[in-house]
Scaffold this motif. Structure first.
Motif, PDB file in Angstrom:
ATOM      1  N   UNK A 189      -8.029  65.541  87.480  1.00 54.91           N
ATOM      2  CA  UNK A 189      -8.716  66.166  86.354  1.00 54.91           C
ATOM      3  C   UNK A 189      -9.956  65.366  85.964  1.00 54.91           C
ATOM      4  N   UNK A 190      -9.921  64.062  86.231  1.00 55.41           N
ATOM      5  CA  UNK A 190     -11.074  63.219  85.912  1.00 55.41           C
ATOM      6  C   UNK A 190     -12.123  63.263  87.013  1.00 55.41           C
ATOM      7  N   UNK A 191     -11.928  64.121  87.998  1.00 55.41           N
ATOM      8  CA  UNK A 191     -12.951  64.318  89.017  1.00 55.41           C
ATOM      9  C   UNK A 191     -12.808  63.404  90.215  1.00 55.41           C
ATOM     10  N   UNK A 192     -11.671  62.680  90.326  1.00 59.51           N
ATOM     11  CA  UNK A 192     -11.462  61.836  91.505  1.00 59.51           C
ATOM     12  C   UNK A 192     -10.865  62.693  92.617  1.00 59.51           C
ATOM     13  N   UNK A 193     -11.363  62.502  93.820  1.00 65.28           N
ATOM     14  CA  UNK A 193     -10.789  63.199  94.958  1.00 65.28           C
ATOM     15  C   UNK A 193      -9.546  62.426  95.413  1.00 65.28           C
ATOM     16  N   UNK A 194      -8.392  62.788  94.837  1.00 65.97           N
ATOM     17  CA  UNK A 194      -7.180  61.996  95.089  1.00 65.97           C
ATOM     18  C   UNK A 194      -6.792  62.010  96.566  1.00 65.97           C
ATOM     19  N   UNK A 195      -7.075  63.103  97.241  1.00 63.85           N
ATOM     20  CA  UNK A 195      -6.740  63.202  98.668  1.00 63.85           C
ATOM     21  C   UNK A 195      -7.421  62.088  99.459  1.00 63.85           C
ATOM     22  N   UNK A 196      -8.728  61.895  99.211  1.00 64.70           N
ATOM     23  CA  UNK A 196      -9.471  60.859  99.930  1.00 64.70           C
ATOM     24  C   UNK A 196      -8.945  59.466  99.565  1.00 64.70           C
ATOM     25  N   UNK A 197      -8.597  59.270  98.280  1.00 65.54           N
ATOM     26  CA  UNK A 197      -8.054  57.968  97.876  1.00 65.54           C
ATOM     27  C   UNK A 197      -6.734  57.681  98.587  1.00 65.54           C
ATOM     28  N   UNK A 198      -5.895  58.730  98.703  1.00 61.67           N
ATOM     29  CA  UNK A 198      -4.615  58.542  99.410  1.00 61.67           C
ATOM     30  C   UNK A 198      -4.861  58.191 100.880  1.00 61.67           C
ATOM     31  N   UNK A 199      -5.840  58.870 101.503  1.00 63.33           N
ATOM     32  CA  UNK A 199      -6.159  58.567 102.897  1.00 63.33           C
ATOM     33  C   UNK A 199      -6.594  57.121 103.042  1.00 63.33           C
ATOM     34  N   UNK A 200      -7.446  56.679 102.123  1.00 66.44           N
ATOM     35  CA  UNK A 200      -7.930  55.293 102.199  1.00 66.44           C
ATOM     36  C   UNK A 200      -6.776  54.317 102.040  1.00 66.44           C
ATOM     37  N   UNK A 201      -5.921  54.596 101.077  1.00 67.53           N
ATOM     38  CA  UNK A 201      -4.760  53.722 100.863  1.00 67.53           C
ATOM     39  C   UNK A 201      -3.909  53.652 102.126  1.00 67.53           C
ATOM     40  N   UNK A 202      -3.666  54.800 102.710  1.00 64.39           N
ATOM     41  CA  UNK A 202      -2.845  54.847 103.930  1.00 64.39           C
ATOM     42  C   UNK A 202      -3.516  54.064 105.059  1.00 64.39           C
ATOM     43  N   UNK A 203      -4.813  54.272 105.212  1.00 64.99           N
ATOM     44  CA  UNK A 203      -5.536  53.606 106.292  1.00 64.99           C
ATOM     45  C   UNK A 203      -5.560  52.098 106.119  1.00 64.99           C
ATOM     46  N   UNK A 204      -5.831  51.636 104.897  1.00 64.44           N
ATOM     47  CA  UNK A 204      -5.934  50.187 104.669  1.00 64.44           C
ATOM     48  C   UNK A 204      -4.570  49.519 104.876  1.00 64.44           C
ATOM     49  N   UNK A 205      -3.519  50.110 104.303  1.00 65.60           N
ATOM     50  CA  UNK A 205      -2.179  49.543 104.459  1.00 65.60           C
ATOM     51  C   UNK A 205      -1.755  49.511 105.923  1.00 65.60           C
ATOM     52  N   UNK A 206      -2.074  50.585 106.657  1.00 63.73           N
ATOM     53  CA  UNK A 206      -1.717  50.642 108.074  1.00 63.73           C
ATOM     54  C   UNK A 206      -2.498  49.587 108.862  1.00 63.73           C
ATOM     55  N   UNK A 207      -3.758  49.361 108.478  1.00 61.40           N
ATOM     56  CA  UNK A 207      -4.577  48.382 109.194  1.00 61.40           C
ATOM     57  C   UNK A 207      -3.972  46.982 109.085  1.00 61.40           C
ATOM     58  N   UNK A 208      -3.475  46.627 107.898  1.00 59.57           N
ATOM     59  CA  UNK A 208      -2.863  45.302 107.733  1.00 59.57           C
ATOM     60  C   UNK A 208      -1.601  45.190 108.593  1.00 59.57           C
ATOM     61  N   UNK A 209      -0.856  46.314 108.693  1.00 57.37           N
ATOM     62  CA  UNK A 209       0.309  46.309 109.582  1.00 57.37           C
ATOM     63  C   UNK A 209      -0.141  46.111 111.032  1.00 57.37           C
ATOM     64  N   UNK A 210      -1.296  46.693 111.383  1.00 57.20           N
ATOM     65  CA  UNK A 210      -1.839  46.504 112.731  1.00 57.20           C
ATOM     66  C   UNK A 210      -2.220  45.057 112.979  1.00 57.20           C
ATOM     67  N   UNK A 211      -2.817  44.415 111.962  1.00 56.83           N
ATOM     68  CA  UNK A 211      -3.161  42.994 112.079  1.00 56.83           C
ATOM     69  C   UNK A 211      -1.888  42.175 112.299  1.00 56.83           C
ATOM     70  N   UNK A 212      -0.839  42.507 111.540  1.00 53.26           N
ATOM     71  CA  UNK A 212       0.443  41.823 111.726  1.00 53.26           C
ATOM     72  C   UNK A 212       0.932  42.000 113.159  1.00 53.26           C
ATOM     73  N   UNK A 213       0.762  43.211 113.696  1.00 53.75           N
ATOM     74  CA  UNK A 213       1.188  43.485 115.072  1.00 53.75           C
ATOM     75  C   UNK A 213       0.444  42.618 116.073  1.00 53.75           C
ATOM     76  N   UNK A 214      -0.878  42.497 115.882  1.00 55.96           N
ATOM     77  CA  UNK A 214      -1.677  41.667 116.786  1.00 55.96           C
ATOM     78  C   UNK A 214      -1.234  40.211 116.732  1.00 55.96           C
ATOM     79  N   UNK A 215      -1.055  39.702 115.514  1.00 55.84           N
ATOM     80  CA  UNK A 215      -0.631  38.302 115.365  1.00 55.84           C
ATOM     81  C   UNK A 215       0.740  38.082 116.004  1.00 55.84           C
ATOM     82  N   UNK A 216       1.594  39.087 115.864  1.00 58.41           N
ATOM     83  CA  UNK A 216       2.933  39.012 116.461  1.00 58.41           C
ATOM     84  C   UNK A 216       2.836  38.966 117.989  1.00 58.41           C
ATOM     85  N   UNK A 217       2.051  39.894 118.552  1.00 56.87           N
ATOM     86  CA  UNK A 217       1.937  39.985 120.015  1.00 56.87           C
ATOM     87  C   UNK A 217       1.389  38.685 120.593  1.00 56.87           C
TER      88      UNK A 217
END
Lengths: 287, 313
Positions: B188-216
């Motif tokens: 209602x305040x004009x934020x595109x919540x869909x895009x924010x959710x995508x960003x949140x998902x992408x950033x969190x997944x990226x850190x998991x990917x970094x963890x994967x690289x460090x693990x490997x």
């Protein structure tokens, strides 16, 4: 493309197992309103108890199956009293996370008691007969017959008995059914008794068709979720239809895609189903 | 092995799990999204980095034809980025779904990715282990290598902690929190919540990917069975036990879980039930998760107010 009848037969066997499991899961969801991640582990526990009675104690398979089903039926109620009951007023998400804890516990208890490797029921070795080019086993016929009887039985229960009608009412509108005098706690007890028994039975069927392993139920869970969601969460008829659909689709797909990916069919069906018809095959698209 | 060496190994594992928990806390703690695909993001990071930093397999039985032999830093960065891309790809169609539906779809998507890794041998060596993954500065460290890696991993955890803590209190983070509380309000305040959710998902997944690289790059060899959904569930347990919404809690929770799982390394092998200990400790994780949810639903370091959010239907 000519469909191989063998693949359809295999699909019907797998579909029967998924249908029964999905029916149990959807009954629990309908009344308790949370997704029980531990359901697959209930299945495995039922299969293991039946295996122990059959292969370790040495009793006939029929007795073992009854023992496994009863064990999971009572076991579900015990787990509810010990764990889930205390979270009844919390959100569905909290209950889902609680069920993760329960899943960890059951799966690793099974591993601790019976080891991580696979087991088989003690069955007489017989050559598999074939009919019209389709090879089948006695267990497979039993799986299909038992699942049909069970599905009809549950259908009759939901239609004809007081408790079944109360279940449908509570599943439709919990608040309204409570106001109209449905005893919710008694209903919960019955749901676990029935849902747990169905979980145990479907686990045993899964073990009869393949192998008994600690993670067997969890592995099957995604196909079961797919069936439940395709059918519309909480809709028993839909769960059964979804179960047969997933089972047949999964097995028939082997004709066109590498068999390693047959489990992917359930996953893809689930994703497409959720995105296009989130209320299920028979549901109205209101969500 | 001396006790110190064992502690270092446990500490390295705890660091990797902490990174996974930080990513999950962005999804669930900050945004209220039920992500059940974390093991897949972990796998994407690990496999990407491993494939980029090793040459193609050789020999008559070799199946993998892809390999680049790039420097490790390239692998780590690419693994992090690609895991983020996978996160967004999974989120694109599914993030609009309601809570438990999102959980099931992400769980399925994760299994689909694991199925691909398990079967596409030309890229990942399939069911066999992908071996000979290089270790950073291997041979060039004058002291204990584990000590070096421990410091490296925890330095990265510290940087990520500060970064995510800051992100969480930034305007971006406040929108995520608003989405968690009730996503109609930011909309209602004009934020595109869909895009924010995508960003949140992408950033969190990226850190998991970094963890994967460090693990490997620590374990030399990876295989698809390292990335079963049970990893995702363990990370969930870590975030819940530590306290959803708190990055310190995520790190503490991950360390508690790893500690519980690894503590039996310090117990002599001839105790009763020695063979069952590895299973019993996972049973303990399950019980601890349930007890925390019952007695301290906000978790060890979580904020009780956070509880009001993201858990509604």
């Amino acid at each position: 493309m000519v469909l191989d009848p063998q693949l359809i037969w295999n699909g019907l066997v797998v579909g029967s197992i998924i249908s029964v499991a999905a029916l149990g899961l959807t009954l629990i969801f309908g009344i308790l309103n949370f997704i029980n991640i531990a359901y697959g582990d209930y299945m495995a526990a039922g299969a293991y108890v039946a295996w122990a009675v059959n292969a370790q104690v040495g009793l006939p398979l029929g007795v073992a199956i009854v023992a496994g089903v009863l064990f999971m039926s009572v076991g579900s109620v015990v787990l509810d009293k010990l764990v889930f009951q205390h979270f009844r007023t919390r959100s569905p998400i909290t209950l889902l996370i609680v069920s993760i804890g329960v899943a960890f516990f059951i799966r690793n208890l099974l591993r601790a008691i019976w080891g991580p490797s696979g087991h088989f029921y003690d069955l007489p070795m017989e050559a598999n007969p074939s009919f019209a080019g389709v090879r089948f086993s006695v267990e497979q016929i039993a799986i299909i017959v038992v699942s049909l009887l069970l599905l009809l039985g549950v259908y009759a229960m939901l239609r004809r008995t007081r408790i079944g009608i109360a279940m449908r009412a509570a599943s439709d509108d919990r608040m309204l059914s409570r106001i109209r005098g449905v005893d919710t706690e008694k209903l919960v007890l019955y749901v676990w008794l029935i849902g747990g028994a169905i979980a145990g039975l479907s686990g045993i069927m899964l073990g009869l068709d393949a192998q008994i392993r600690p993670n067997m139920g969890f592995t099957a869970l995604i196909a079961i979720f797919a069936a439940v969601i395709l059918g519309g969460i909480g809709d028993p008829k839909g769960a059964v239809a979804g179960g047969y659909f997933i089972g047949v689709a999964q097995e028939v797909s082997v004709a066109v895609i590498p068999s390693e990916y047959k489990f992917g069919v359930g996953l893809v069906a689930l994703i497409i189903g959720l995105l296009t018809r989130p209320d299920g095959l028979f549901g109205e698209a209101t969500r | 092995m001396a006790l110190v060496d064992l502690l270092l190994v446990v500490g390295i594992i705890a660091g990797v799990y902490s990174l996974l928990a930080i990513g999950m806390n962005m999804h669930w703690g900050d945004t209220g999204l039920l992500n059940f695909a974390h093991a897949a993001f972990f796998a994407v990071g690990a496999y990407t980095s491993a494939i980029l930093t090793t040459p193609p397999a050789t020999g008559s039985l070799a199946t993998r034809v892809v390999g680049f032999d790039f420097p490790i830093i390239v692998g780590l960065v690419a693994g992090t980025a690609l895991a983020g891309v996978f996160g967004v790809l999974i989120a694109l169609p599914s993030v609009r779904l309601e809570g438990d539906y999102l959980a099931i779809v992400t769980l399925s998507a994760a299994e689909l990715i694991r199925l691909l890794i398990h079967n596409e041998a030309w890229l990942t060596t399939g069911a066999q282990t992908l071996k000979n993954i290089p270790r950073p500065l291997d041979g060039a460290i004058p002291f204990s290598y584990d000590l070096f890696y421990f410091v490296l991993v925890w330095a990265i955890v510290a940087v990520c902690y500060l970064l995510f803590e800051r992100l969480s209190t930034s305007p971006f983070g406040r929108v995520l929190h608003a989405i968690r509380e009730n996503d109609d309000v930011p909309l209602a305040l004009g934020k595109n919540t869909y895009v924010f959710k995508l960003k949140s998902f992408g950033i969190g997944a990226a850190i998991a990917g970094l963890a994967g690289g460090l693990w490997a790059h620590y374990v030399y060899a990876i295989s698809s069975i390292m990335f079963l959904p049970s990893i995702t569930f363990l990370i969930w347990a870590a975030v819940i036990i530590g306290g959803a919404g708190s990055y310190g809690g995520a790190i503490l929770g991950a360390s508690v879980i790893v500690g519980l799982r690894q503590i039996t390394r310090f117990i002599p092998g001839d105790v009763p039930f020695g063979d069952q200990l590895s299973y019993i400790r996972l049973m303990v994780v399950g019980v601890v998760l349930i007890l925390v949810l019952y007695y301290r639903p906000e978790g060890l370091l979580g904020d009780a107010e956070r509880l009001q959010a993201g858990t509604s239907e």
